[in-house]
Design a protein around this motif. Structure first.
Motif, PDB file in Angstrom:
ATOM      1  N   ARG A  25       0.834  -1.206   0.000  1.00  0.00           N
ATOM      2  CA  ARG A  25       0.000   0.000   0.000  1.00  0.00           C
ATOM      3  C   ARG A  25       0.871   1.260   0.000  1.00  0.00           C
ATOM      4  NH1 ARG A  25      -3.999  -2.264   4.727  1.00  0.00           N
ATOM      5  NH2 ARG A  25      -5.154  -3.765   3.427  1.00  0.00           N
ATOM      6  N   LEU A  26       1.890   1.250   0.829  1.00  0.00           N
ATOM      7  CA  LEU A  26       2.795   2.405   0.872  1.00  0.00           C
ATOM      8  C   LEU A  26       3.592   2.508  -0.425  1.00  0.00           C
ATOM      9  CD1 LEU A  26       4.007   2.062   4.566  1.00  0.00           C
ATOM     10  CD2 LEU A  26       2.681   3.964   3.615  1.00  0.00           C
ATOM     11  N   GLY A  27       3.895   1.368  -1.035  1.00  0.00           N
ATOM     12  CA  GLY A  27       4.597   1.387  -2.319  1.00  0.00           C
ATOM     13  C   GLY A  27       3.768   2.059  -3.401  1.00  0.00           C
ATOM     14  N   TYR A  28       2.477   1.779  -3.440  1.00  0.00           N
ATOM     15  CA  TYR A  28       1.593   2.429  -4.413  1.00  0.00           C
ATOM     16  C   TYR A  28       1.470   3.930  -4.111  1.00  0.00           C
ATOM     17  CZ  TYR A  28       0.264  -2.412  -5.370  1.00  0.00           C
ATOM     18  OH  TYR A  28       0.293  -3.756  -5.679  1.00  0.00           O
ATOM     19  N   THR A  29       1.488   4.258  -2.816  1.00  0.00           N
ATOM     20  CA  THR A  29       1.449   5.680  -2.434  1.00  0.00           C
ATOM     21  C   THR A  29       2.685   6.408  -2.941  1.00  0.00           C
ATOM     22  OG1 THR A  29       0.181   5.159  -0.424  1.00  0.00           O
ATOM     23  CG2 THR A  29       1.319   7.289  -0.488  1.00  0.00           C
ATOM     24  N   VAL A  30       3.845   5.793  -2.745  1.00  0.00           N
ATOM     25  CA  VAL A  30       5.093   6.407  -3.217  1.00  0.00           C
ATOM     26  C   VAL A  30       5.106   6.478  -4.743  1.00  0.00           C
ATOM     27  CG1 VAL A  30       7.613   6.142  -3.315  1.00  0.00           C
ATOM     28  CG2 VAL A  30       6.397   5.746  -1.171  1.00  0.00           C
ATOM     29  N   LEU A  31       4.553   5.475  -5.411  1.00  0.00           N
ATOM     30  CA  LEU A  31       4.446   5.513  -6.873  1.00  0.00           C
ATOM     31  C   LEU A  31       3.651   6.736  -7.315  1.00  0.00           C
ATOM     32  CD1 LEU A  31       4.612   4.366  -9.755  1.00  0.00           C
ATOM     33  CD2 LEU A  31       2.622   2.931  -9.201  1.00  0.00           C
ATOM     34  N   ALA A  32       2.505   6.981  -6.686  1.00  0.00           N
ATOM     35  CA  ALA A  32       1.685   8.144  -7.035  1.00  0.00           C
ATOM     36  C   ALA A  32       2.441   9.438  -6.750  1.00  0.00           C
ATOM     37  CB  ALA A  32       0.378   8.115  -6.251  1.00  0.00           C
ATOM     38  N   LEU A  33       3.143   9.496  -5.618  1.00  0.00           N
ATOM     39  CA  LEU A  33       3.889  10.702  -5.260  1.00  0.00           C
ATOM     40  C   LEU A  33       5.021  10.969  -6.247  1.00  0.00           C
ATOM     41  CD1 LEU A  33       4.054  10.209  -1.382  1.00  0.00           C
ATOM     42  CD2 LEU A  33       2.865  12.064  -2.572  1.00  0.00           C
ATOM     43  N   LEU A  34       5.721   9.919  -6.646  1.00  0.00           N
ATOM     44  CA  LEU A  34       6.830  10.091  -7.581  1.00  0.00           C
ATOM     45  C   LEU A  34       6.333  10.544  -8.952  1.00  0.00           C
ATOM     46  CD1 LEU A  34       9.047   6.989  -6.721  1.00  0.00           C
ATOM     47  CD2 LEU A  34       9.610   9.382  -6.301  1.00  0.00           C
ATOM     48  N   LEU A  35       5.244   9.952  -9.417  1.00  0.00           N
ATOM     49  CA  LEU A  35       4.680  10.374 -10.698  1.00  0.00           C
ATOM     50  C   LEU A  35       4.290  11.846 -10.639  1.00  0.00           C
ATOM     51  CD1 LEU A  35       2.422   7.297 -11.576  1.00  0.00           C
ATOM     52  CD2 LEU A  35       4.534   7.989 -12.736  1.00  0.00           C
ATOM     53  N   PHE A  36       3.678  12.234  -9.511  1.00  0.00           N
ATOM     54  CA  PHE A  36       3.299  13.641  -9.354  1.00  0.00           C
ATOM     55  C   PHE A  36       4.532  14.537  -9.376  1.00  0.00           C
ATOM     56  CE2 PHE A  36       3.112  17.220  -6.408  1.00  0.00           C
ATOM     57  CZ  PHE A  36       2.170  18.008  -7.057  1.00  0.00           C
ATOM     58  N   ARG A  37       5.584  14.131  -8.664  1.00  0.00           N
ATOM     59  CA  ARG A  37       6.783  14.994  -8.595  1.00  0.00           C
ATOM     60  C   ARG A  37       7.455  15.134  -9.946  1.00  0.00           C
ATOM     61  NH1 ARG A  37       9.309  18.659  -8.578  1.00  0.00           N
ATOM     62  NH2 ARG A  37      10.931  19.425  -7.141  1.00  0.00           N
ATOM     63  N   LEU A  38       7.431  14.079 -10.743  1.00  0.00           N
ATOM     64  CA  LEU A  38       8.011  14.168 -12.083  1.00  0.00           C
ATOM     65  C   LEU A  38       7.236  15.164 -12.942  1.00  0.00           C
ATOM     66  CD1 LEU A  38       8.822  10.403 -12.785  1.00  0.00           C
ATOM     67  CD2 LEU A  38      10.420  12.225 -12.156  1.00  0.00           C
ATOM     68  N   LEU A  39       5.921  15.161 -12.810  1.00  0.00           N
ATOM     69  CA  LEU A  39       5.110  16.124 -13.556  1.00  0.00           C
ATOM     70  C   LEU A  39       5.268  17.531 -13.000  1.00  0.00           C
ATOM     71  CD1 LEU A  39       1.806  14.051 -13.966  1.00  0.00           C
ATOM     72  CD2 LEU A  39       3.505  14.550 -15.729  1.00  0.00           C
ATOM     73  N   TRP A  40       5.278  17.630 -11.676  1.00  0.00           N
ATOM     74  CA  TRP A  40       5.398  18.944 -11.036  1.00  0.00           C
ATOM     75  C   TRP A  40       6.785  19.545 -11.273  1.00  0.00           C
ATOM     76  CZ3 TRP A  40       1.546  21.778 -10.151  1.00  0.00           C
ATOM     77  CH2 TRP A  40       1.608  22.889  -9.319  1.00  0.00           C
ATOM     78  N   GLY A  41       7.751  18.714 -11.531  1.00  0.00           N
ATOM     79  CA  GLY A  41       9.082  19.202 -11.847  1.00  0.00           C
ATOM     80  C   GLY A  41       9.153  19.883 -13.195  1.00  0.00           C
ATOM     81  N   VAL A  42       8.076  19.751 -13.973  1.00  0.00           N
ATOM     82  CA  VAL A  42       7.993  20.393 -15.283  1.00  0.00           C
ATOM     83  C   VAL A  42       7.075  21.612 -15.239  1.00  0.00           C
ATOM     84  CG1 VAL A  42       7.346  20.086 -17.711  1.00  0.00           C
ATOM     85  CG2 VAL A  42       8.446  18.216 -16.465  1.00  0.00           C
TER      86      VAL A  42
ATOM     87  N   LEU B 259      -4.376  13.509  -8.313  1.00  0.00           N
ATOM     88  CA  LEU B 259      -5.485  12.564  -8.411  1.00  0.00           C
ATOM     89  C   LEU B 259      -5.320  11.650  -9.624  1.00  0.00           C
ATOM     90  CD1 LEU B 259      -8.552  14.792  -7.424  1.00  0.00           C
ATOM     91  CD2 LEU B 259      -7.416  13.019  -6.051  1.00  0.00           C
ATOM     92  N   LEU B 260      -4.823  12.195 -10.732  1.00  0.00           N
ATOM     93  CA  LEU B 260      -4.550  11.360 -11.907  1.00  0.00           C
ATOM     94  C   LEU B 260      -3.452  10.342 -11.602  1.00  0.00           C
ATOM     95  CD1 LEU B 260      -4.647  13.992 -14.816  1.00  0.00           C
ATOM     96  CD2 LEU B 260      -6.260  12.113 -14.419  1.00  0.00           C
ATOM     97  N   CYS B 261      -2.412  10.793 -10.914  1.00  0.00           N
ATOM     98  CA  CYS B 261      -1.314   9.891 -10.552  1.00  0.00           C
ATOM     99  C   CYS B 261      -1.791   8.823  -9.574  1.00  0.00           C
ATOM    100  CB  CYS B 261      -0.164  10.687  -9.934  1.00  0.00           C
ATOM    101  SG  CYS B 261       0.631  11.838 -11.072  1.00  0.00           S
TER     102      CYS B 261
ATOM    103  N   CYS C  27       9.897   0.585  -9.116  1.00  0.00           N
ATOM    104  CA  CYS C  27       9.771  -0.187 -10.361  1.00  0.00           C
ATOM    105  C   CYS C  27      10.161  -1.648 -10.167  1.00  0.00           C
ATOM    106  CB  CYS C  27      10.626   0.447 -11.458  1.00  0.00           C
ATOM    107  SG  CYS C  27       9.985   2.024 -12.065  1.00  0.00           S
ATOM    108  N   THR C  28      11.240  -1.896  -9.442  1.00  0.00           N
ATOM    109  CA  THR C  28      11.637  -3.288  -9.194  1.00  0.00           C
ATOM    110  C   THR C  28      10.642  -3.982  -8.263  1.00  0.00           C
ATOM    111  OG1 THR C  28      13.129  -2.534  -7.418  1.00  0.00           O
ATOM    112  CG2 THR C  28      14.099  -2.913  -9.600  1.00  0.00           C
ATOM    113  N   GLY C  29      10.056  -3.218  -7.343  1.00  0.00           N
ATOM    114  CA  GLY C  29       9.054  -3.808  -6.459  1.00  0.00           C
ATOM    115  C   GLY C  29       7.817  -4.276  -7.209  1.00  0.00           C
ATOM    116  N   LEU C  30       7.472  -3.577  -8.269  1.00  0.00           N
ATOM    117  CA  LEU C  30       6.284  -3.941  -9.047  1.00  0.00           C
ATOM    118  C   LEU C  30       6.458  -5.265  -9.779  1.00  0.00           C
ATOM    119  CD1 LEU C  30       5.341  -0.457 -10.577  1.00  0.00           C
ATOM    120  CD2 LEU C  30       4.208  -1.653  -8.696  1.00  0.00           C
TER     121      LEU C  30
END
Length: 237
Positions: free
Chosen positions: A57-74, A223-225, A128-131
């Motif tokens: 569950r925490l892994g999916y949370t971090v996945l969403a956070l990382l996707l958001f940060r990659l987008l927010w970094g742009v 929310l999309l992430c 990614c390796t966890g998935l």
């Protein structure tokens, strides 16, 4: 004989006037930072303790956070964008020699930028390796059936042996660096990541946009992430 403190008082007032709060870290970046810190600590605790359902569950949370940060970094605030802390080796060396450009100390410094990219890169690799990992006992990632057995084996070995200790090492170095800058160099790093503002004396720079509209945009992106992470999680069922 009287002693006048007017010059000293005047200098102090001038310094206070020049030190103006500047919005450096927008609210979405601050929320990402603290949510990531809590989630990564939780990942490490559940991983070492073998509490795998919460680890996922925490892994999916971090996945969403990382996707958001990659987008927010742009598209995020001025100092949250990756372009604001992409430094050439020349600027990194200048920083190490104590000759950093003043603008490079507003957001992430050259060394701070290296730390941020290292932590983000390690977390992306670990998620990614966890998935696609499988401990062959009770836990397997949602994407294991889409890759070869050799890939699953390699990812599982990295995730459970090297990756987790890499995260521990990088997070520890990150915390030690913050303590060093706070206690030795007397630079406030934690406060601005809470309030969003830095006191900049004699330096006028562009502030990060942190309005209701930008925060709403960040919410929609997250929310999309989160929806994408939830879809990935559903593949495990």
């Amino acid at each position: 004989m009287s002693v006048s403190f007017e010059p000293t008082t005047r200098r102090a007032a001038l310094g206070a006037e020049l030190a103006r709060p500047t919005r450096v870290w927008d609210l979405p970046t601050r929320l990402f930072h603290w949510a990531s810190a809590v989630s990564v600590i939780g990942l490490l605790v559940t991983g070492f303790s073998g509490i795998m359902e919460w680890h996922f569950r925490l892994g999916y949370t971090v996945l969403a956070l990382l996707l958001f940060r990659l987008l927010w970094g742009v598209v995020g605030g001025r100092w949250s964008r990756f372009t604001s802390f992409l430094y050439s080796p020349r600027w990194v060396l200048a920083h190490l020699r104590g000759r950093a450009h003043p603008d490079h100390l507003v957001g992430h410094s050259p060394l701070g930028a290296l730390s941020v990219f290292a932590v983000l890169g390690m977390l992306v690799l670990q998620v990614c390796t966890g998935l696609v990992s499988d401990d062959e006992v009770s836990a397997s990632g949602p994407l294991t059936r889409f890759v070869s057995n050799a890939t699953v084996s390699l990812a599982s070995h990295w995730h459970s042996v090297f990756g987790k200790w890499g995260v521990v090492a990088l997070v520890s170095l990150h915390v030690l660096a913050v303590l060093f800058y706070t206690l030795v160099k007397r630079q406030r790093l934690v406060g601005p990541m809470i309030s969003g503002d830095k006191l900049l004396a004699g330096l006028r720079v562009a502030e990060s946009r942190d309005t209701t509209s930008t925060r709403f945009t960040a919410l929609m992106l997250f929310l999309l992430c989160a929806a994408f992470a939830a879809w990935i999680a559903s593949l495990r069922a």
